[in-house]
Scaffold this active site. Structure first.
Site, mmCIF file in Angstrom:
data_model
loop_
_atom_site.group_PDB
_atom_site.id
_atom_site.type_symbol
_atom_site.label_atom_id
_atom_site.label_comp_id
_atom_site.label_asym_id
_atom_site.label_seq_id
_atom_site.Cartn_x
_atom_site.Cartn_y
_atom_site.Cartn_z
ATOM 1 C CE LYS A 50 49.268 -4.452 19.752
ATOM 2 N NZ LYS A 50 50.547 -4.602 19.057
ATOM 3 N N GLY A 178 52.506 -6.689 6.582
ATOM 4 C CA GLY A 178 52.977 -7.573 7.654
ATOM 5 C C GLY A 178 52.190 -7.287 8.930
ATOM 6 C CB ILE A 180 53.986 -3.149 11.956
ATOM 7 C CG1 ILE A 180 54.833 -3.715 13.107
ATOM 8 C CG2 ILE A 180 53.814 -1.635 12.119
ATOM 9 C CD1 ILE A 180 56.233 -3.150 13.214
ATOM 10 C CG HIS A 440 28.810 -21.976 29.670
ATOM 11 N ND1 HIS A 440 28.757 -22.012 28.305
ATOM 12 C CD2 HIS A 440 27.597 -21.534 30.105
ATOM 13 C CE1 HIS A 440 27.550 -21.616 27.921
ATOM 14 N NE2 HIS A 440 26.831 -21.312 28.991
HETATM 15 C C1 LIG Z 1 54.443 -0.780 15.992
HETATM 16 C C2 LIG Z 1 55.005 -1.986 16.707
HETATM 17 C C3 LIG Z 1 54.147 -2.845 17.394
HETATM 18 C C4 LIG Z 1 54.650 -3.952 18.056
HETATM 19 N N1 LIG Z 1 53.773 -4.764 18.725
HETATM 20 C C5 LIG Z 1 54.247 -5.856 19.375
HETATM 21 C C6 LIG Z 1 53.367 -6.685 20.125
HETATM 22 O O1 LIG Z 1 52.161 -6.437 20.201
HETATM 23 N N2 LIG Z 1 53.887 -7.748 20.763
HETATM 24 C C7 LIG Z 1 55.227 -8.057 20.711
HETATM 25 O O2 LIG Z 1 55.647 -9.052 21.306
HETATM 26 N N3 LIG Z 1 56.083 -7.276 20.017
HETATM 27 C C8 LIG Z 1 55.636 -6.186 19.366
HETATM 28 N N4 LIG Z 1 56.512 -5.363 18.705
HETATM 29 C C9 LIG Z 1 57.958 -5.722 18.716
HETATM 30 C C10 LIG Z 1 58.593 -5.333 20.054
HETATM 31 O O3 LIG Z 1 58.424 -3.961 20.269
HETATM 32 C C11 LIG Z 1 60.072 -5.698 20.037
HETATM 33 O O4 LIG Z 1 60.213 -7.067 19.708
HETATM 34 C C12 LIG Z 1 60.714 -5.456 21.400
HETATM 35 O O5 LIG Z 1 60.597 -4.098 21.787
HETATM 36 C C13 LIG Z 1 62.197 -5.839 21.344
HETATM 37 O O6 LIG Z 1 62.784 -5.604 22.591
HETATM 38 P P1 LIG Z 1 64.337 -5.304 22.738
HETATM 39 O O7 LIG Z 1 64.561 -5.179 24.208
HETATM 40 O O8 LIG Z 1 65.122 -6.307 22.001
HETATM 41 O O9 LIG Z 1 64.592 -3.912 21.992
HETATM 42 P P2 LIG Z 1 63.866 -2.502 22.071
HETATM 43 O O10 LIG Z 1 62.554 -2.579 22.719
HETATM 44 O O11 LIG Z 1 63.925 -1.941 20.703
HETATM 45 O O12 LIG Z 1 64.798 -1.655 23.041
HETATM 46 C C14 LIG Z 1 66.091 -1.296 22.684
HETATM 47 C C15 LIG Z 1 66.499 -0.072 23.468
HETATM 48 O O13 LIG Z 1 67.896 0.132 23.315
HETATM 49 C C16 LIG Z 1 68.144 1.527 23.264
HETATM 50 N N5 LIG Z 1 69.463 1.732 22.612
HETATM 51 C C17 LIG Z 1 69.805 1.408 21.341
HETATM 52 N N6 LIG Z 1 71.123 1.665 21.141
HETATM 53 C C18 LIG Z 1 71.604 2.164 22.317
HETATM 54 C C19 LIG Z 1 72.873 2.590 22.740
HETATM 55 N N7 LIG Z 1 73.944 2.540 21.943
HETATM 56 N N8 LIG Z 1 73.009 3.069 24.006
HETATM 57 C C20 LIG Z 1 71.935 3.116 24.852
HETATM 58 N N9 LIG Z 1 70.701 2.700 24.501
HETATM 59 C C21 LIG Z 1 70.548 2.223 23.254
HETATM 60 C C22 LIG Z 1 66.985 2.074 22.446
HETATM 61 O O14 LIG Z 1 66.787 3.455 22.711
HETATM 62 C C23 LIG Z 1 65.833 1.220 23.001
HETATM 63 O O15 LIG Z 1 65.185 1.848 24.072
HETATM 64 C C24 LIG Z 1 56.042 -4.223 18.044
HETATM 65 C C25 LIG Z 1 56.916 -3.355 17.383
HETATM 66 C C26 LIG Z 1 56.408 -2.241 16.728
HETATM 67 C C27 LIG Z 1 57.368 -1.316 16.033
#
Ligand SMILES: Cc1cc2nc3c(=O)[nH]c(=O)nc-3n(C[C@H](O)[C@H](O)[C@H](O)COP(=O)(O)OP(=O)(O)OC[C@H]3O[C@@H](n4cnc5c(N)ncnc54)[C@H](O)[C@@H]3O)c2cc1C
Length: 454
Positions: A50, A178, A180, A440
């Site tokens: 963004k 899709g 992304i 408006h």
């Molecule tokens: C290019 C892109 C654009 C996107 N744009 C949007 C958007 O505009 N709006 C939206 O709503 N969503 C968007 N998304 C999706 C969004 O980023 C995810 O849905 C969201 O980050 C999911 O959150 P989460 O907390 O489940 O996991 P994540 O954000 O993936 O966080 C998981 C974390 O766990 C950590 N981790 C993993 N395994 C371990 C372990 N064993 N020990 C310690 N740490 C660990 C990882 O390092 C990571 O930091 C986008 C995704 C991408 C790739």
């Protein structure tokens, strides 16, 4: 060995929101993260893309405004500076979340967590172990890596690598149409790259309403984005500095040349190495996602999973809402967020947003509906800001006139969709939302115009 009420693995929007909610409930909380606070969303997803979207809009409005009397003669894109700006934005938000967590009393541990038993977590980097009454897995996903001829070539990258590149490709091929893929197509074509999209399905944004995907395709094609649906990438070869992508489209073989290829074909879960070899009691589905029930409980008591790792809805706000509900369930309280209507947004230009029922789903599920559609031709804000092909489509129950869903394609659609989430979640009727006055001139006024015309 440190003991906590709640241990959360992964500090993305799911994990850090769970930590804030746990602190609010007075729980002794630990958050374990192996990379940066903020997860995919803040560091490699929502916020970086963004930021680029914002930059591309700034560039276009400076470049294309001579006809309205704004002359900017030497407008250009400096990708190194843009990368620096993007990094400064993510660092600012990440450090703000980190300091709020610390101030709230959370313990943060940097390292890779491995669950070694019910209530036991081993942190591999420091070889320490902690115990917790409840464990929440919020480890998210990472880009899917598929192997094919040319997948390892220099210049063939996933979204993580794209967001670290400090130069603008002259020719970009995007494999995957899709969310992304289309966001990158919109951003990079606006910044000046010549973009080709290769999508295997018969439409881009396959999970969205057909009107949205068709109109976006028309707009991007008009801007020079070359979009090929029903097309399969076969291989990539490198000749000199040229990446040659061979793909099959409706039985015929074609090639597209590029300096860079973005592979945006989906994401995969990060649960495979989350458990020690002798502790694998948490069930995982064939795709690698953690299986949970509607209370976020895994197959092991007091181990929960939220966010992308569950394979449900892969959006940051869904992860946050699940996190809040999960902590309230652990606390024995009622849930707070209604997870039935999770809005989906695509940050293209124009923006796309959808909430609740769409026509394709209504037809498949045999739900009676009526469509109210309004094109923004005469919306003053859309005219003065030179928007194209904007519309809003509202699905209502034909008998009760209750709002069932809405799809929008217009400037600020992603901000406005919240109005329809409120309507759907609260079973509001057209009459309920019609009586509320909109300011408006705004894009939002178009919704009022549509309803008043009924
Ligand atoms: C290019 C892109 C654009 C996107 N744009 C949007 C958007 O505009 N709006 C939206 O709503 N969503 C968007 N998304 C999706 C969004 O980023 C995810 O849905 C969201 O980050 C999911 O959150 P989460 O907390 O489940 O996991 P994540 O954000 O993936 O966080 C998981 C974390 O766990 C950590 N981790 C993993 N395994 C371990 C372990 N064993 N020990 C310690 N740490 C660990 C990882 O390092 C990571 O930091 C986008 C995704 C991408 C790739």
């Amino acid at each position: 060995m440190d003991k906590f009420d709640i241990a959360i693995i992964g500090a993305g929007p799911g994990g850090y929101t769970a930590a804030f909610e746990a602190l609010r409930h007075g729980y002794k909380t630990v958050l374990i993260e192996e990379r940066e606070i903020g997860g995919t969303c803040l560091n490699r997803g929502c916020i970086p893309t963004k930021t680029y979207m914002y930059a591309s809009e700034a560039y276009l409005s400076a470049r294309d405004s001579s006809d309205i009397g704004i002359n900017a003669e030497t407008v250009s894109v400096d990708m190194k500076k843009l990368l620096e700006y993007k990094n400064s934005v993510t660092e600012k938000i990440s450090s703000s979340v980190e300091s709020q967590l610390k101030r709230g009393g959370a313990q943060l541990i940097k390292g890779r967590a491995v669950i070694s038993g019910a209530g036991r977590i081993h942190i591999s980097d420091t070889d320490t172990e902690i115990t917790a009454d409840n464990i929440i897995i919020a480890t998210g996903t990472e880009p899917t890596k598929i192997r094919f001829e040319g997948s390892d070539l220099d210049g063939v990258m996933d979204s993580d690598a794209m967001l670290s590149a400090d130069n603008l490709p002259e020719r970009l091929v995007i494999v995957g149409g899709g969310v992304i893929g289309m966001e990158f197509a919109s951003i990079y074509s606006a910044l000046g790259s010549s973009v080709t999209v290769i999508e295997a399905l018969d439409k881009i944004l396959a999970n969205f309403d057909r009107d949205l995907s068709q109109n976006l395709k028309l707009i991007l094609k008009k801007r020079g984005v070359d979009i090929h649906t029903s097309s399969m990438l076969k291989r990539i070869e490198k000749i000199n500095e040229n990446l040659i992508c061979t793909y099959e489209e409706k039985g015929n073989i074609h090639t597209a040349n590029a300096d860079r290829v973005l592979i945006a074909i989906g994401r995969k879960p990060t649960a495979s190495s989350l458990f020690t070899a002798d502790y694998k009691n948490v069930s995982i589905d064939p795709k690698g996602y953690i299986i949970t029930n509607d209370k976020f409980e895994t197959t092991v008591p007091k181990i929960y999973a939220i966010g992308d790792i569950t394979g449900r809805i892969q959006l940051a706000h869904a992860a946050e809402a699940e996190a809040i509900n999960c902590i309230n369930i652990i606390a024995g309280e009622s849930t707070v967020c209604d997870l039935n209507t999770i809005p989906s947004c695509v940050y293209t230009d124009p923006e796309i947003a959808s909430a609740g029922l769409n026509e394709q789903r209504a037809i498949t599920e045999g739900i009676d509906y009526k469509v109210l559609k309004y094109a923004f031709h005469s919306n003053a804000k859309s005219v003065l800001t030179r928007q194209e092909r904007s519309f809003v489509k509202i699905l209502i129950d034909p008998v009760t006139e209750t709002v069932l869903g809405a799809q929008m394609m217009c400037a600020r659609a992603t901000d406005m969709i919240g109005e329809f989430v409120t309507a759907v979640d609260n079973h509001l009727t057209v009459g309920d939302i019609k009586k509320c006055v909109r300011p408006h001139p705004t894009y939002n006024e178009a919704i009022w115009d549509l309803l008043r015309d009924l």
